[in-house]
Design a protein around this motif. Sequence first.
Motif, short mmCIF file in Angstrom:
data_model
loop_
_atom_site.label_atom_id
_atom_site.label_comp_id
_atom_site.label_asym_id
_atom_site.label_seq_id
_atom_site.Cartn_x
_atom_site.Cartn_y
_atom_site.Cartn_z
N ARG A 42 1.23 -1.21 -0.04
CA ARG A 42 -0.09 -0.32 0.19
C ARG A 42 0.86 1.23 0.23
NH1 ARG A 42 -3.31 -0.11 5.39
NH2 ARG A 42 -1.73 -1.64 5.78
N VAL A 43 0.39 1.97 -0.49
CA VAL A 43 0.71 3.50 -1.30
C VAL A 43 -0.24 4.06 0.15
CG1 VAL A 43 1.73 5.75 -1.48
CG2 VAL A 43 2.46 3.77 -2.40
N ILE A 44 0.53 5.29 1.31
CA ILE A 44 -1.24 5.78 2.23
C ILE A 44 -0.59 7.32 2.28
CG2 ILE A 44 -2.35 5.56 4.30
CD1 ILE A 44 -1.00 2.55 4.80
N ALA A 45 -1.76 8.08 2.09
CA ALA A 45 -1.58 9.39 2.04
C ALA A 45 -2.31 9.80 3.72
CB ALA A 45 -2.92 10.12 0.75
N ARG A 46 -1.36 10.72 3.75
CA ARG A 46 -1.42 10.55 5.62
C ARG A 46 -1.23 12.25 6.15
NH1 ARG A 46 -2.95 6.69 9.36
NH2 ARG A 46 -1.57 5.06 8.98
N PRO A 47 -2.88 13.21 5.54
CA PRO A 47 -2.59 14.37 5.18
C PRO A 47 -3.11 14.79 7.25
CG PRO A 47 -5.07 13.68 5.10
CD PRO A 47 -4.11 12.59 4.91
N TYR A 48 -2.74 16.11 7.71
CA TYR A 48 -2.36 16.65 8.82
C TYR A 48 -2.77 18.02 8.64
CZ TYR A 48 1.96 18.25 7.90
OH TYR A 48 2.97 18.99 7.65
N ILE A 49 -2.86 18.92 9.70
CA ILE A 49 -3.35 20.21 10.10
C ILE A 49 -2.71 20.60 11.07
CG2 ILE A 49 -5.47 20.38 9.25
CD1 ILE A 49 -7.26 20.09 11.45
N ILE A 50 -2.05 22.06 11.70
CA ILE A 50 -1.55 22.37 12.70
C ILE A 50 -2.63 22.99 13.65
CG2 ILE A 50 0.93 23.32 13.55
CD1 ILE A 50 2.17 22.73 11.13
N ARG A 51 -2.80 22.74 14.85
CA ARG A 51 -3.31 23.57 15.57
C ARG A 51 -2.91 23.66 17.08
NH1 ARG A 51 -5.58 24.38 11.76
NH2 ARG A 51 -7.92 23.70 10.66
N ASN A 52 -2.43 25.41 16.79
CA ASN A 52 -1.96 25.65 18.24
C ASN A 52 -0.57 24.56 18.79
OD1 ASN A 52 -3.94 26.59 19.54
ND2 ASN A 52 -5.58 25.17 20.14
N GLY A 53 0.29 24.56 17.57
CA GLY A 53 1.33 24.30 17.57
C GLY A 53 1.69 22.62 17.45
N GLN A 54 0.58 22.14 17.68
CA GLN A 54 0.23 20.45 17.31
C GLN A 54 -0.50 20.41 15.69
OE1 GLN A 54 1.23 18.93 20.45
NE2 GLN A 54 1.05 20.51 20.93
N TYR A 55 0.58 18.92 15.68
CA TYR A 55 0.18 18.42 13.87
C TYR A 55 -0.51 17.33 14.96
CZ TYR A 55 5.23 20.48 13.11
OH TYR A 55 5.96 20.71 13.04
N ILE A 56 -2.22 17.33 13.68
CA ILE A 56 -2.87 16.31 14.14
C ILE A 56 -3.43 15.54 12.47
CG2 ILE A 56 -5.45 16.37 14.38
CD1 ILE A 56 -4.86 18.93 16.12
N ARG A 57 -3.57 14.54 12.65
CA ARG A 57 -3.71 13.97 11.62
C ARG A 57 -5.46 13.99 11.56
NH1 ARG A 57 0.00 8.26 11.17
NH2 ARG A 57 -1.46 7.63 12.18
N THR A 58 -5.57 14.25 10.18
CA THR A 58 -7.47 14.25 9.78
C THR A 58 -7.42 12.62 9.61
OG1 THR A 58 -6.38 15.18 7.74
CG2 THR A 58 -6.53 15.94 8.81
N ASP A 59 -8.94 12.63 8.31
CA ASP A 59 -9.50 11.85 8.55
C ASP A 59 -9.60 11.32 6.97
OD1 ASP A 59 -11.60 13.48 7.92
OD2 ASP A 59 -13.16 12.94 9.56
N HIS A 60 -8.78 12.38 6.31
CA HIS A 60 -8.71 12.44 4.97
C HIS A 60 -7.91 11.25 4.10
CE1 HIS A 60 -10.90 16.51 5.61
NE2 HIS A 60 -11.41 15.75 4.87
N ARG A 61 -7.51 10.42 5.67
CA ARG A 61 -6.05 9.72 5.07
C ARG A 61 -6.88 8.37 4.03
NH1 ARG A 61 -4.42 3.89 7.94
NH2 ARG A 61 -4.04 3.00 6.60
N LYS A 62 -6.14 8.70 2.75
CA LYS A 62 -6.21 7.62 2.06
C LYS A 62 -5.03 6.53 1.45
CE LYS A 62 -8.36 7.99 -3.69
NZ LYS A 62 -8.87 9.01 -3.90
N ASP A 63 -6.14 4.96 1.10
CA ASP A 63 -4.85 4.42 0.48
C ASP A 63 -5.17 3.33 -0.80
OD1 ASP A 63 -5.76 3.96 3.65
OD2 ASP A 63 -4.61 2.42 3.90
N TYR A 64 -4.05 3.23 -1.22
CA TYR A 64 -3.68 2.42 -2.97
C TYR A 64 -2.80 1.96 -2.27
CZ TYR A 64 -4.92 7.83 -4.15
OH TYR A 64 -4.99 9.08 -3.54
N ALA A 65 -4.04 0.44 -2.62
CA ALA A 65 -3.92 -0.97 -2.59
C ALA A 65 -3.12 -1.25 -3.63
CB ALA A 65 -4.33 -0.98 -2.10
N VAL A 66 -2.72 -2.56 -3.88
CA VAL A 66 -2.31 -3.51 -4.93
C VAL A 66 -3.65 -3.70 -5.32
CG1 VAL A 66 -1.06 -5.15 -5.95
CG2 VAL A 66 0.62 -3.49 -4.75
#
Length: 383
Positions: free
Chosen positions: A186-210
């Motif tokens: 799998r190739v996985i997209a791991r999007p995140y945002i920054i809030r109050n100096g913290q890195y927060i992963r969002t639920d927009h993850r996307k998997d590209y599987a064989v």
Amino acid sequence: MRYQRIFTIVLDSFGVGQAQDANQFGDFGADTYGHIQAHMSLHIPNLRKLGLDALYTPQDHQGIALRLAEHGASKDTLSGHWELMGVVVDSPFQVFSSFPDALIETLEQATNHTFIGNKAASGTQILAELGHVETETNGSTLILYTSADSVLQICGNEEIIGLEELYRVCQTAREITMQPQWKVGRVIARPYIIRNGQYIRTDHRKDYAVAPIQPTVLDYLPYTIGIGKISDIFSGQGISESYHSTSSVHGMKQTIAMLEKEFRGLCFTNLVDFDAKWGHRRDVEGYGHELEQFDVLLGECLKKMKKDDLLILTADHGNDPTWKGTDHTRENVPCLCYSPQLSRRETLPIGSFGDVGSTILYNFGIVQPTYMIGEPIWDIFKL
């Protein structure tokens, strides 16, 4: 046909003790459920009612309970799910501790991005370590990392690089890593945002599987609803409807909602938080509390089941949170089968992952292709 609807729920990484060949994987002694239970007191009455503890010690329970063993030479998400649906992966996908320079150079040329990281790491830790570089370069530099699984993961601040560009980069990486020397599951997209100096992963993850190497059980069914990562895992093949989940709790609520829907076929759910949030991070108590939350929602599920519904609870591999490292663990998995019309209470000898898919095919009167493994769990049809 005994059951109009089958609900198969995969508790991602919920192993129930070392597999026979665990020593070949360095996992002799691993036991995801057993070690969590030894570490903390768990309130999971519904799982116990369906026979989870009967897999360890003989005791009364409802329905049919057994362990399943994996035949394929791997212990990852794709191979586990595919084998549950009849297809064995004999040649494991590539696993890297870091990716070759040639791959990184090819990826940089194809995407016009520079990549940093390139090591096996926790997603949250590598963001804390290198996330500032992505911000400082306005997204021209991206974090690339892997884990003990066969994955290539790419981070991107969705408010800087944007989801569309992150997905483009990951799709390009998927195409490049189809080459045999670099082939990851799998190739996985791991999007995140920054809030109050913290890195927060969002639920927009996307998997590209064989894509599955052969048609799976899903390709033969009249109707399949995929919840959570199911569509990603099977590259959309054999999926009639797909619903993205933001958490395992959300995935269970979506599954419960499907109990209100009229259909004939399979509802197939993956609950990834057990693995991604707790197993890989070696968080025993987090894993245990996730089991307790699941058990509450399982109770709701049992109450809403119709007489001709069948529930199959299982897993795709182990990930013992007390184990060394951060890798999956080679374990047997549970198979707990329940229906309101099923009066039998049996603990059966060990079966194979493929028994799940074989049972589903048999239920819908579909002849099992000769290349598929597994035998129907006959006791669930004896009522």
